[in-house]
Design a protein around this motif. Structure first.
Motif, PDB file in Angstrom:
ATOM      1  N   LYS A   1       0.543  -1.289   0.084  1.00  0.00           N
ATOM      2  CA  LYS A   1       0.096   0.324  -0.096  1.00  0.00           C
ATOM      3  C   LYS A   1       0.913   0.990   0.016  1.00  0.00           C
ATOM      4  CE  LYS A   1      -3.490  -1.693   2.255  1.00  0.00           C
ATOM      5  NZ  LYS A   1      -4.511  -1.621   3.227  1.00  0.00           N
ATOM      6  N   VAL A   2       2.220   1.327   0.377  1.00  0.00           N
ATOM      7  CA  VAL A   2       2.463   2.308   0.717  1.00  0.00           C
ATOM      8  C   VAL A   2       3.758   3.318  -0.761  1.00  0.00           C
ATOM      9  CG1 VAL A   2       4.877   1.022   2.208  1.00  0.00           C
ATOM     10  CG2 VAL A   2       4.887   3.825   2.055  1.00  0.00           C
ATOM     11  N   ILE A   3       3.754   1.997  -1.182  1.00  0.00           N
ATOM     12  CA  ILE A   3       4.467   1.943  -3.067  1.00  0.00           C
ATOM     13  C   ILE A   3       3.324   2.258  -4.176  1.00  0.00           C
ATOM     14  CG2 ILE A   3       5.475   0.952  -4.182  1.00  0.00           C
ATOM     15  CD1 ILE A   3       6.692  -1.129  -2.228  1.00  0.00           C
ATOM     16  N   GLU A   4       2.706   1.311  -3.155  1.00  0.00           N
ATOM     17  CA  GLU A   4       1.283   1.963  -4.717  1.00  0.00           C
ATOM     18  C   GLU A   4       0.751   3.114  -4.464  1.00  0.00           C
ATOM     19  OE1 GLU A   4      -2.338  -0.107  -6.601  1.00  0.00           O
ATOM     20  OE2 GLU A   4      -2.737   0.024  -4.010  1.00  0.00           O
ATOM     21  N   PHE A   5       0.694   3.884  -3.057  1.00  0.00           N
ATOM     22  CA  PHE A   5       0.318   5.348  -2.642  1.00  0.00           C
ATOM     23  C   PHE A   5       1.335   6.252  -3.034  1.00  0.00           C
ATOM     24  CE2 PHE A   5       0.072   9.629   0.581  1.00  0.00           C
ATOM     25  CZ  PHE A   5      -0.775   9.530   0.165  1.00  0.00           C
ATOM     26  N   THR A   6       2.700   6.301  -2.380  1.00  0.00           N
ATOM     27  CA  THR A   6       3.554   7.012  -2.545  1.00  0.00           C
ATOM     28  C   THR A   6       3.786   7.140  -4.659  1.00  0.00           C
ATOM     29  OG1 THR A   6       5.338   6.226  -1.223  1.00  0.00           O
ATOM     30  CG2 THR A   6       6.400   7.685  -3.183  1.00  0.00           C
ATOM     31  N   GLU A   7       3.765   5.866  -5.686  1.00  0.00           N
ATOM     32  CA  GLU A   7       3.434   5.968  -6.940  1.00  0.00           C
ATOM     33  C   GLU A   7       2.411   6.889  -7.254  1.00  0.00           C
ATOM     34  OE1 GLU A   7       5.756   2.094  -7.769  1.00  0.00           O
ATOM     35  OE2 GLU A   7       4.511   2.176  -8.649  1.00  0.00           O
ATOM     36  N   GLU A   8       1.473   7.207  -7.233  1.00  0.00           N
ATOM     37  CA  GLU A   8       0.675   8.113  -7.326  1.00  0.00           C
ATOM     38  C   GLU A   8       0.094   9.193  -7.156  1.00  0.00           C
ATOM     39  OE1 GLU A   8      -2.498   6.554  -4.652  1.00  0.00           O
ATOM     40  OE2 GLU A   8      -3.456   4.766  -6.413  1.00  0.00           O
ATOM     41  N   ASN A   9       1.657   9.635  -6.143  1.00  0.00           N
ATOM     42  CA  ASN A   9       2.093  11.225  -6.883  1.00  0.00           C
ATOM     43  C   ASN A   9       1.804  12.136  -6.350  1.00  0.00           C
ATOM     44  OD1 ASN A   9       5.085  11.849  -7.110  1.00  0.00           O
ATOM     45  ND2 ASN A   9       4.245  12.692  -9.335  1.00  0.00           N
ATOM     46  N   HIS A  10       0.944  11.966  -4.793  1.00  0.00           N
ATOM     47  CA  HIS A  10      -0.111  12.762  -4.345  1.00  0.00           C
ATOM     48  C   HIS A  10       0.303  14.410  -4.164  1.00  0.00           C
ATOM     49  CE1 HIS A  10      -3.784   9.997  -4.500  1.00  0.00           C
ATOM     50  NE2 HIS A  10      -2.143   8.547  -4.302  1.00  0.00           N
ATOM     51  N   ASN A  11      -0.480  14.616  -4.621  1.00  0.00           N
ATOM     52  CA  ASN A  11      -0.428  16.627  -3.639  1.00  0.00           C
ATOM     53  C   ASN A  11      -0.776  16.412  -2.371  1.00  0.00           C
ATOM     54  OD1 ASN A  11       0.892  17.694  -6.155  1.00  0.00           O
ATOM     55  ND2 ASN A  11      -1.536  18.103  -6.774  1.00  0.00           N
ATOM     56  N   ILE A  12       0.011  16.665  -1.100  1.00  0.00           N
ATOM     57  CA  ILE A  12      -0.682  16.045   0.473  1.00  0.00           C
ATOM     58  C   ILE A  12       0.091  17.453   0.780  1.00  0.00           C
ATOM     59  CG2 ILE A  12      -0.217  15.319   2.203  1.00  0.00           C
ATOM     60  CD1 ILE A  12       1.080  12.534   0.283  1.00  0.00           C
ATOM     61  N   VAL A  13      -1.163  17.976   1.769  1.00  0.00           N
ATOM     62  CA  VAL A  13      -1.025  19.231   2.748  1.00  0.00           C
ATOM     63  C   VAL A  13      -1.831  18.309   4.440  1.00  0.00           C
ATOM     64  CG1 VAL A  13      -2.137  21.265   3.239  1.00  0.00           C
ATOM     65  CG2 VAL A  13      -1.518  20.873   0.937  1.00  0.00           C
ATOM     66  N   ALA A  14      -0.542  18.536   4.984  1.00  0.00           N
ATOM     67  CA  ALA A  14      -1.036  17.932   5.986  1.00  0.00           C
ATOM     68  C   ALA A  14      -0.629  19.164   6.927  1.00  0.00           C
ATOM     69  CB  ALA A  14       0.649  17.363   6.501  1.00  0.00           C
ATOM     70  N   ILE A  15      -1.211  18.810   8.362  1.00  0.00           N
ATOM     71  CA  ILE A  15      -0.901  19.991   9.131  1.00  0.00           C
ATOM     72  C   ILE A  15      -0.842  18.817  10.703  1.00  0.00           C
ATOM     73  CG2 ILE A  15      -1.771  21.827  10.689  1.00  0.00           C
ATOM     74  CD1 ILE A  15      -2.936  23.009   7.960  1.00  0.00           C
ATOM     75  N   GLU A  16       0.043  19.960  11.929  1.00  0.00           N
ATOM     76  CA  GLU A  16       0.347  19.448  13.087  1.00  0.00           C
ATOM     77  C   GLU A  16       0.256  19.877  14.126  1.00  0.00           C
ATOM     78  OE1 GLU A  16       3.079  16.647  15.615  1.00  0.00           O
ATOM     79  OE2 GLU A  16       2.987  16.131  13.022  1.00  0.00           O
TER      80      GLU A  16
END
Length: 366
Positions: free
Chosen positions: A241-256
């Motif tokens: 899952k992690v490889i598939e997720f990464t290869e989808e090349n998402h634009n990710i916004v994260a707030i902590e």
């Protein structure tokens, strides 16, 4: 002048960061990360009986350390990954966990094809590599299934033109004898390469026919074994899952949330943090975040395609972070970056900033 390490440790902050252990020559021996720097570094100087031999050896050569503070543990993880990759410290290599990621290698040179499980692919060495895979057990089951089905279990793989023991037992097609059987062996591995590349499914079709033939002959034990082999070999095409997720090349916004009064924004793509910024928790920052999203994600040239072995550690860090509950995150579709869709982006950012996942600051108890 000798450095008083216990005193230096006492003055370390209780915040996240990266530490760099050094020897008497100033060479970096080890890079580590911590949620709580002081507690983590102190652990090297106490309970020595519980340390592994490698840790004891590290401490014996330790003469100084540096540290770099980060706002969050996630940043410490990513910085540690980056520094290990660039510095390659001796003890990081020695202490690397029993090879978390493995690859299938198949040689293409010489008369004898050879298939192995390896940990570190080497460029331009006359072999093709497939992976990374995270479960050695699953890969071994798949390769053994392939060997059992196609009689590739040669116990004399170097080929001395004499029959091996497995040939007499019926589990080797005769590669050890050379000639047509050796070419047949190589042809099967070439088809297996095509299977792993996704261009040739004849390997699975043949295995499925073997299962049907066994069933028609009422040899249900053999049919069941073929079924298991088919499932094992097919699993090689299922990406983690992690490889598939990464290869989808998402634009990710994260707030902590970092403290009661501060939050941290990350803009990420693939295995890179493109932008990070701290903000006052009470400030109205939607417009500023939107401007950065458009600036960093619009027409971004980050690599696409299969994830490389150099990216795998960072990919796992990002994936675990997003699913850890430590942050609230949002995936930005490409069309949201177009001016006519900025109102959708505005609403999504407002929801993200009001998300409960980042309302509580972390507890530094490491």
């Amino acid at each position: 002048m000798a450095i008083n390490l216990p005193d230096k440790v006492k003055n370390l902050p209780l915040s996240p960061g990266v530490y760099l252990m050094k020897d008497s020559q100033g060479q970096i021996l080890y890079v580590g990360k911590a949620k709580n720097l002081k507690n983590r570094v102190q652990s090297y100087f106490r309970n020595s009986n519980n340390h592994s031999p490698k840790i004891k050896k590290l401490v014996k050569h330790l003469r100084d350390f540096d540290y770099i503070l980060t706002d969050t543990e996630f940043e410490a993880f990513m910085l540690e990954c980056q520094l290990i990759k660039s510095i390659k410290p001796l003890y990081n290599r020695m202490m690397k966990s029993p090879q978390s990621f493995i690859y299938i290698s198949i040689s293409l040179t010489g008369n004898h094809r050879k298939m192995d499980i390896v940990f570190n692919p080497i460029e331009n060495d006359g072999k093709v590599y497939f992976g990374p895979f995270t479960s050695r057990r699953n890969v071994e089951r798949a390769l053994q299934g392939l060997k059992d089905c196609f009689k590739l279990n040669c116990s004399n793989p170097n080929g001395s033109n004499s029959a091996c023991l497995n040939y007499s037992l019926g589990s080797c097609l005769g590669r050890c004898l050379g000639g047509p059987a050796e070419q047949q062996y190589n042809d099967i591995l070439d088809r297996f390469i095509g299977f792993l590349k996704g261009t040739d499914r004849s390997i699975l079709e043949d295995m499925n026919q073997m299962m049907l033939n066994a069933s028609d002959a009422f040899d249900f034990e053999a049919a069941s074994a073929y079924r298991d082999h088919i499932q094992a070999v097919s699993s090689l095409l299922k990406k983690e899952k992690v490889i598939e997720f990464t290869e989808e090349n998402h634009n990710i916004v994260a707030i902590e949330r970092v403290t009661d009064s501060k939050i941290k924004l990350f803009l990420m793509k693939r295995t890179e943090i493109l932008f990070s910024q701290s903000y006052a928790a009470t400030s109205n920052i939607c417009e500023e975040i939107k401007a950065n999203i458009i600036a960093y994600f619009k027409n971004d040239a980050n690599p696409t395609g299969d994830i490389s072995r150099h990216e795998i550690d960072a990919a796992h860090i990002i994936y675990r972070y997003l699913h850890s509950g430590s942050c609230a995150y949002l995936i930005i579709p490409e069309n949201w970056l177009d001016p006519e869709n900025h109102s959708i982006l505005d609403l999504a950012l407002e929801d993200l900033l009001n998300s409960p996942q980042h309302l509580q600051p972390p507890i530094l108890n490491e």
